[in-house]
Design an enzyme around this catalytic site. Structure first.
Site, PDB file in Angstrom:
ATOM      1  N   GLY A   1       4.839   0.165  10.730  1.00  0.00           N
ATOM      2  CA  GLY A   1       5.372   0.864   9.568  1.00  0.00           C
ATOM      3  C   GLY A   1       4.342   1.763   8.922  1.00  0.00           C
TER       4      GLY A   1
ATOM      5  N   GLN B   1       0.390   6.484   2.084  1.00  0.00           N
ATOM      6  CA  GLN B   1      -0.661   6.426   3.113  1.00  0.00           C
ATOM      7  C   GLN B   1      -0.966   7.788   3.703  1.00  0.00           C
ATOM      8  OE1 GLN B   1       1.290   2.956   5.328  1.00  0.00           O
ATOM      9  NE2 GLN B   1      -0.864   2.579   5.689  1.00  0.00           N
TER      10      GLN B   1
ATOM     11  N   CYS C   1      -3.081  -3.236   8.614  1.00  0.00           N
ATOM     12  CA  CYS C   1      -2.601  -2.000   7.973  1.00  0.00           C
ATOM     13  C   CYS C   1      -3.382  -0.821   8.525  1.00  0.00           C
ATOM     14  CB  CYS C   1      -2.807  -2.113   6.465  1.00  0.00           C
ATOM     15  SG  CYS C   1      -2.247  -0.669   5.556  1.00  0.00           S
ATOM     16  N   LEU C   2      -2.689   0.278   8.778  1.00  0.00           N
ATOM     17  CA  LEU C   2      -3.344   1.485   9.293  1.00  0.00           C
ATOM     18  C   LEU C   2      -4.357   2.037   8.289  1.00  0.00           C
ATOM     19  CD1 LEU C   2      -0.191   3.159  10.882  1.00  0.00           C
ATOM     20  CD2 LEU C   2      -2.101   2.067  12.101  1.00  0.00           C
TER      21      LEU C   2
ATOM     22  N   HIS D   1       5.514  -5.389   3.233  1.00  0.00           N
ATOM     23  CA  HIS D   1       4.193  -4.766   3.315  1.00  0.00           C
ATOM     24  C   HIS D   1       4.290  -3.274   2.978  1.00  0.00           C
ATOM     25  CE1 HIS D   1       0.178  -4.039   5.425  1.00  0.00           C
ATOM     26  NE2 HIS D   1       0.688  -2.812   5.331  1.00  0.00           N
ATOM     27  N   GLU D   2       5.288  -2.601   3.572  1.00  0.00           N
ATOM     28  CA  GLU D   2       5.437  -1.160   3.328  1.00  0.00           C
ATOM     29  C   GLU D   2       5.851  -0.896   1.881  1.00  0.00           C
ATOM     30  OE1 GLU D   2       4.107   0.686   5.399  1.00  0.00           O
ATOM     31  OE2 GLU D   2       4.034  -0.817   6.980  1.00  0.00           O
TER      32      GLU D   2
ATOM     33  N   HIS E   1       3.040  -0.841  -0.602  1.00  0.00           N
ATOM     34  CA  HIS E   1       2.272   0.421  -0.661  1.00  0.00           C
ATOM     35  C   HIS E   1       2.809   1.336  -1.762  1.00  0.00           C
ATOM     36  CE1 HIS E   1      -0.561   0.343   2.659  1.00  0.00           C
ATOM     37  NE2 HIS E   1       0.360  -0.057   3.509  1.00  0.00           N
TER      38      HIS E   1
HETATM   39 CO    CO Z   1      -0.047  -0.866   5.355  1.00  0.00          CO
END
Ligand code: CO
Length: 152
Positions: free
Chosen positions: A46, A51, A88-89, A130-131, A134
């Site tokens: 995701g 981000q 996480c990216l 999680h998304e 953000h």
């Molecule tokens: Co993330």
């Protein structure tokens, strides 16, 4: 095809509260398309708009080969608890164990402004949550109960 730069932990934009989307217009579609290209270019489950530096309540989740585009998502029900590991990216170098609800129901809009509901359980629910975190400037690293350092 256009990919966008993914911000890393330490960037203040990742800590802002994102604003709701008001126009389901070309700009939103372009953002979603770019986020999808970006996610596919790096791999992951995701990606959220902050981000890539866009402070709007937009995120995408790819799970079981299905892509979900969530605009203005809201958690409307949750139950249970489970602990699992996530990464996480925007947080390279480590993963962590995070406690999250086991089962959720989310209301969201698609790119054309149509309302949807999605129920999710287990790791699928975890990716949604999680998304969505953000969008409120929250990273998994804030919530983790144990840090797991990557071996590579
Ligand atoms: Co993330």
């Amino acid at each position: 095809m256009a990919t966008r730069n993914i911000l890393k932990m330490g960037d203040p934009l990742l800590r802002k509260i994102s604003k709701p989307v008001e126009s389901f217009d070309f700009k939103l579609h372009q953002l979603l398309d770019d986020m999808e290209d970006t996610l596919h270019s790096v791999g992951g489950l995701g990606l959220a708009a902050p981000q890539v530096g866009i402070l709007r309540r937009v995120c995408i989740v790819e799970y079981d080969e299905k892509l979900y585009e969530l605009v203005n998502p809201v958690l409307i029900k949750s139950s249970g608890k489970c602990v699992d590991n996530e990464g996480c990216l925007s947080v390279p170098g480590f993963r962590g164990l995070v406690e999250r609800p086991e089962s959720i129901k989310v209301e969201y809009f698609d790119r054309n402004g149509k309302k949807h509901h999605q129920c999710a359980e287990g790791y699928f629910a975890r990716v949604f949550l999680h998304e969505m975190d953000h969008l409120d400037g929250i990273l998994f690293a804030d919530k983790m109960i144990k840090k797991i350092i990557d071996d590579d």
